[in-house]
Design a protein around this motif. Sequence first.
Motif, PDB file in Angstrom:
ATOM      1  N   GLN A  27       0.835  -1.199   0.000  1.00  0.00           N
ATOM      2  CA  GLN A  27       0.000   0.000   0.000  1.00  0.00           C
ATOM      3  C   GLN A  27       0.876   1.258   0.000  1.00  0.00           C
ATOM      4  N   TYR A  28       1.934   1.252   0.809  1.00  0.00           N
ATOM      5  CA  TYR A  28       2.812   2.421   0.902  1.00  0.00           C
ATOM      6  C   TYR A  28       3.615   2.630  -0.381  1.00  0.00           C
ATOM      7  N   VAL A  29       4.164   1.561  -0.929  1.00  0.00           N
ATOM      8  CA  VAL A  29       5.042   1.685  -2.096  1.00  0.00           C
ATOM      9  C   VAL A  29       4.251   1.757  -3.402  1.00  0.00           C
ATOM     10  N   ASN A  30       3.280   0.870  -3.581  1.00  0.00           N
ATOM     11  CA  ASN A  30       2.574   0.755  -4.855  1.00  0.00           C
ATOM     12  C   ASN A  30       1.168   1.341  -4.862  1.00  0.00           C
ATOM     13  N   ARG A  31       0.681   1.760  -3.700  1.00  0.00           N
ATOM     14  CA  ARG A  31      -0.684   2.263  -3.568  1.00  0.00           C
ATOM     15  C   ARG A  31      -1.705   1.232  -4.048  1.00  0.00           C
TER      16      ARG A  31
END
Length: 147
Positions: A27-31
Amino acid sequence: MASRRRMLLKVIILGDSGVGKTSLMNQYVNRKFNNQYKATIGADFLTKEIQFEDRLFTLQIWDTAGQERFQSLGVAFYRGADCCVLVYDVNVAKSFDDLNNWREEFLIQATPSDPENFPFVVLGNKVDLDGGNSRVVRCLIVLHSFT
């Protein structure tokens, strides 16, 4: 124009199996969020570049398996870490209770030069499940204060 300074930071994510470490990282890196649960085997990592003031940081975020059988791999994965994120599921009290064990094991295996001041971040995950009705961990007690 001042040149940007680049810095690599190694971040380790630890916590019991199923607390959502992989989901948080993705979620943080690739949304992106994936509803399908797939246990991490050993470890995996993603990178993300962020800018803060005049510095460019490359975060190397290591997602580690929460199963005990993979904890012996810790030495290799934890070495050189700059920060450790401890994750628990707010709906599972045991995952919160286990955080201190994860912290202690990390300090033993990573052997940071200044263990008393090593940066840890604690994240409660899955607050969105069941409208909060299943939540059993309501507050966080500070285990260590950082100055």
